[in-house]
Design a protein around this motif. Sequence first.
Motif, PDB file in Angstrom:
ATOM      1  N   LYS A  86      61.780  61.998  71.176  1.00 53.16           N
ATOM      2  CA  LYS A  86      61.934  60.777  71.968  1.00 53.16           C
ATOM      3  C   LYS A  86      61.345  59.555  71.270  1.00 53.16           C
ATOM      4  CE  LYS A  86      62.101  63.043  76.462  1.00 53.16           C
ATOM      5  NZ  LYS A  86      61.467  63.125  77.781  1.00 53.16           N
ATOM      6  N   ASN A  87      60.381  59.756  70.387  1.00 49.40           N
ATOM      7  CA  ASN A  87      59.766  58.668  69.647  1.00 49.40           C
ATOM      8  C   ASN A  87      60.829  58.014  68.772  1.00 49.40           C
ATOM      9  OD1 ASN A  87      58.620  57.546  67.107  1.00 49.40           O
ATOM     10  ND2 ASN A  87      56.669  58.052  68.076  1.00 49.40           N
ATOM     11  N   LYS A  88      61.000  56.692  68.898  1.00 49.12           N
ATOM     12  CA  LYS A  88      62.088  55.990  68.193  1.00 49.12           C
ATOM     13  C   LYS A  88      61.993  56.139  66.679  1.00 49.12           C
ATOM     14  CE  LYS A  88      62.946  52.653  71.804  1.00 49.12           C
ATOM     15  NZ  LYS A  88      62.826  51.287  72.266  1.00 49.12           N
ATOM     16  N   ALA A  89      60.768  56.087  66.142  1.00 49.04           N
ATOM     17  CA  ALA A  89      60.604  56.211  64.689  1.00 49.04           C
ATOM     18  C   ALA A  89      60.996  57.613  64.231  1.00 49.04           C
ATOM     19  CB  ALA A  89      59.163  55.912  64.303  1.00 49.04           C
ATOM     20  N   LEU A  90      60.627  58.628  64.994  1.00 49.36           N
ATOM     21  CA  LEU A  90      60.949  60.003  64.616  1.00 49.36           C
ATOM     22  C   LEU A  90      62.406  60.344  64.902  1.00 49.36           C
ATOM     23  CD1 LEU A  90      57.765  61.906  65.784  1.00 49.36           C
ATOM     24  CD2 LEU A  90      58.417  61.298  63.455  1.00 49.36           C
ATOM     25  N   LYS A  91      62.976  59.717  65.917  1.00 52.30           N
ATOM     26  CA  LYS A  91      64.373  59.977  66.291  1.00 52.30           C
ATOM     27  C   LYS A  91      65.290  59.812  65.075  1.00 52.30           C
ATOM     28  CE  LYS A  91      67.280  60.166  69.968  1.00 52.30           C
ATOM     29  NZ  LYS A  91      67.408  61.584  70.212  1.00 52.30           N
ATOM     30  N   LYS A  92      64.972  58.831  64.258  1.00 54.91           N
ATOM     31  CA  LYS A  92      65.781  58.566  63.070  1.00 54.91           C
ATOM     32  C   LYS A  92      65.709  59.714  62.068  1.00 54.91           C
ATOM     33  CE  LYS A  92      65.033  53.640  63.552  1.00 54.91           C
ATOM     34  NZ  LYS A  92      64.313  52.471  63.054  1.00 54.91           N
ATOM     35  N   MET A  93      64.694  60.558  62.205  1.00 55.39           N
ATOM     36  CA  MET A  93      64.504  61.652  61.247  1.00 55.39           C
ATOM     37  C   MET A  93      65.016  62.990  61.768  1.00 55.39           C
ATOM     38  SD  MET A  93      60.942  60.705  59.450  1.00 55.39           S
ATOM     39  CE  MET A  93      61.320  61.857  58.165  1.00 55.39           C
ATOM     40  N   GLU A  94      65.625  63.008  62.960  1.00 60.21           N
ATOM     41  CA  GLU A  94      66.114  64.268  63.527  1.00 60.21           C
ATOM     42  C   GLU A  94      67.022  65.013  62.549  1.00 60.21           C
ATOM     43  OE1 GLU A  94      67.918  63.672  67.366  1.00 60.21           O
ATOM     44  OE2 GLU A  94      65.977  63.759  68.379  1.00 60.21           O
ATOM     45  N   LYS A  95      67.903  64.295  61.881  1.00 59.66           N
ATOM     46  CA  LYS A  95      68.843  64.936  60.952  1.00 59.66           C
ATOM     47  C   LYS A  95      68.117  65.593  59.780  1.00 59.66           C
ATOM     48  CE  LYS A  95      72.782  62.122  62.178  1.00 59.66           C
ATOM     49  NZ  LYS A  95      73.727  61.102  61.790  1.00 59.66           N
ATOM     50  N   VAL A  96      66.983  65.021  59.375  1.00 66.06           N
ATOM     51  CA  VAL A  96      66.198  65.598  58.283  1.00 66.06           C
ATOM     52  C   VAL A  96      65.574  66.917  58.734  1.00 66.06           C
ATOM     53  CG1 VAL A  96      64.166  65.255  56.803  1.00 66.06           C
ATOM     54  CG2 VAL A  96      65.723  63.339  57.275  1.00 66.06           C
ATOM     55  N   PHE A  97      65.053  66.954  59.965  1.00 65.24           N
ATOM     56  CA  PHE A  97      64.386  68.157  60.470  1.00 65.24           C
ATOM     57  C   PHE A  97      65.389  69.249  60.848  1.00 65.24           C
ATOM     58  CE2 PHE A  97      61.189  64.858  61.845  1.00 65.24           C
ATOM     59  CZ  PHE A  97      60.281  65.149  60.840  1.00 65.24           C
ATOM     60  N   LEU A  98      66.563  68.848  61.279  1.00 69.53           N
ATOM     61  CA  LEU A  98      67.590  69.809  61.699  1.00 69.53           C
ATOM     62  C   LEU A  98      67.925  70.754  60.546  1.00 69.53           C
ATOM     63  CD1 LEU A  98      69.243  70.348  64.253  1.00 69.53           C
ATOM     64  CD2 LEU A  98      71.053  68.946  63.278  1.00 69.53           C
ATOM     65  N   LEU A 120      52.470  80.252  73.405  1.00 68.07           N
ATOM     66  CA  LEU A 120      51.290  79.751  72.711  1.00 68.07           C
ATOM     67  C   LEU A 120      51.057  78.324  73.158  1.00 68.07           C
ATOM     68  CD1 LEU A 120      51.961  80.778  68.983  1.00 68.07           C
ATOM     69  CD2 LEU A 120      50.403  81.875  70.581  1.00 68.07           C
ATOM     70  N   LYS A 121      49.829  78.015  73.530  1.00 69.57           N
ATOM     71  CA  LYS A 121      49.449  76.641  73.843  1.00 69.57           C
ATOM     72  C   LYS A 121      48.558  76.177  72.707  1.00 69.57           C
ATOM     73  CE  LYS A 121      49.533  77.666  78.727  1.00 69.57           C
ATOM     74  NZ  LYS A 121      48.738  77.901  79.910  1.00 69.57           N
ATOM     75  N   VAL A 122      48.914  75.060  72.099  1.00 64.17           N
ATOM     76  CA  VAL A 122      48.207  74.583  70.921  1.00 64.17           C
ATOM     77  C   VAL A 122      47.821  73.122  71.121  1.00 64.17           C
ATOM     78  CG1 VAL A 122      48.354  74.250  68.423  1.00 64.17           C
ATOM     79  CG2 VAL A 122      49.566  76.160  69.493  1.00 64.17           C
ATOM     80  N   SER A 123      46.550  72.831  70.890  1.00 67.69           N
ATOM     81  CA  SER A 123      46.093  71.441  70.910  1.00 67.69           C
ATOM     82  C   SER A 123      46.008  70.952  69.467  1.00 67.69           C
ATOM     83  CB  SER A 123      44.713  71.341  71.565  1.00 67.69           C
ATOM     84  OG  SER A 123      43.748  71.989  70.750  1.00 67.69           O
ATOM     85  N   ARG A 124      45.910  69.658  69.294  1.00 69.54           N
ATOM     86  CA  ARG A 124      45.805  69.098  67.945  1.00 69.54           C
ATOM     87  C   ARG A 124      44.604  69.703  67.220  1.00 69.54           C
ATOM     88  NH1 ARG A 124      46.968  63.561  65.390  1.00 69.54           N
ATOM     89  NH2 ARG A 124      48.174  63.226  67.255  1.00 69.54           N
ATOM     90  N   PHE A 138      51.754  68.304  63.731  1.00 68.00           N
ATOM     91  CA  PHE A 138      51.019  67.652  64.807  1.00 68.00           C
ATOM     92  C   PHE A 138      50.541  66.265  64.374  1.00 68.00           C
ATOM     93  CE2 PHE A 138      51.395  71.359  67.204  1.00 68.00           C
ATOM     94  CZ  PHE A 138      50.698  71.289  68.398  1.00 68.00           C
ATOM     95  N   GLU A 139      50.085  66.155  63.141  1.00 70.26           N
ATOM     96  CA  GLU A 139      49.616  64.852  62.642  1.00 70.26           C
ATOM     97  C   GLU A 139      50.785  63.894  62.434  1.00 70.26           C
ATOM     98  OE1 GLU A 139      47.348  65.852  59.164  1.00 70.26           O
ATOM     99  OE2 GLU A 139      45.679  66.648  60.365  1.00 70.26           O
ATOM    100  N   PHE A 140      51.829  64.353  61.752  1.00 79.86           N
ATOM    101  CA  PHE A 140      52.959  63.487  61.425  1.00 79.86           C
ATOM    102  C   PHE A 140      53.692  63.011  62.672  1.00 79.86           C
ATOM    103  CE2 PHE A 140      57.413  62.777  60.143  1.00 79.86           C
ATOM    104  CZ  PHE A 140      57.209  61.757  59.216  1.00 79.86           C
ATOM    105  N   TRP A 141      53.907  63.938  63.629  1.00 78.40           N
ATOM    106  CA  TRP A 141      54.623  63.591  64.849  1.00 78.40           C
ATOM    107  C   TRP A 141      53.692  63.028  65.913  1.00 78.40           C
ATOM    108  CZ3 TRP A 141      58.603  68.058  66.001  1.00 78.40           C
ATOM    109  CH2 TRP A 141      59.495  68.155  64.932  1.00 78.40           C
ATOM    110  N   ASN A 142      52.398  62.959  65.602  1.00 76.92           N
ATOM    111  CA  ASN A 142      51.398  62.440  66.534  1.00 76.92           C
ATOM    112  C   ASN A 142      51.392  63.233  67.853  1.00 76.92           C
ATOM    113  OD1 ASN A 142      49.272  60.797  67.179  1.00 76.92           O
ATOM    114  ND2 ASN A 142      50.559  59.158  67.994  1.00 76.92           N
ATOM    115  N   ILE A 143      51.350  64.552  67.724  1.00 74.79           N
ATOM    116  CA  ILE A 143      51.361  65.463  68.869  1.00 74.79           C
ATOM    117  C   ILE A 143      49.925  65.768  69.275  1.00 74.79           C
ATOM    118  CG2 ILE A 143      51.982  67.787  69.651  1.00 74.79           C
ATOM    119  CD1 ILE A 143      54.190  67.718  67.432  1.00 74.79           C
ATOM    120  N   ASP A 144      49.639  65.683  70.548  1.00 77.58           N
ATOM    121  CA  ASP A 144      48.329  66.093  71.045  1.00 77.58           C
ATOM    122  C   ASP A 144      48.345  67.527  71.555  1.00 77.58           C
ATOM    123  OD1 ASP A 144      47.047  63.734  70.446  1.00 77.58           O
ATOM    124  OD2 ASP A 144      47.468  62.830  72.395  1.00 77.58           O
TER     125      ASP A 144
END
Length: 186
Positions: A86-98, A120-124, A138-144
């Motif tokens: 959903k993050n606009k900056a990451l949205k542009k990279m969906e094709k790279v991750f796919l 599995l529940k994982v925190s940063r 987690f760092e790159f996508w800024n996931i908590d």
Amino acid sequence: NNIIQFINTISHNINIAEQKYYLDLEKSDFYIKNQLLTKISSTNKINEIIKIYLDEIQKIRELDGAVITLIDDDGKNLIVENLLLKNKALKKMEKVFLRSAFPLNIRDGHSECFKIKKNLKVSRKKAIDYGESTKSRFEFWNIDYGIYFPLNGTAWENITCAWSLHTKKGPAGAVPLIRNKHSFLQ
């Protein structure tokens, strides 16, 4: 006259109560699950089922993204079959991750979930416990917080996958809260 007016009033109140009941039913968890199961059972194509889940996940404000992986033909990698960022900056990279791969012989949240066939529940803070790639993601996508689900069972014997949900919202209880609010994730 009073009796007819009384009957009309009761009849009207019963009608209103019945309408409220059906409106409440439509909003109820049972109804939502039933609608979802109806959609899922209408197809036997994994890509259509994944799309149904992603459409539902898209509606959840508390989630920032989801990644769905499927085992490859050789049984050595989990391949990103679909994702939602959903993050606009990451949205542009969906094709790279796919179509990127998570090798099962390398420790990662997806591969661990797949191997142990449990959530599995994982925190940063704990992401490093699931390998360098999980920590980096987690760092790159800024996931908590992230939760990984295996998709397995008798209905899915030939389709084994792991999928994850990511959020930046709230404390460590955010993921259980999301699952309680949106029980199709259970």
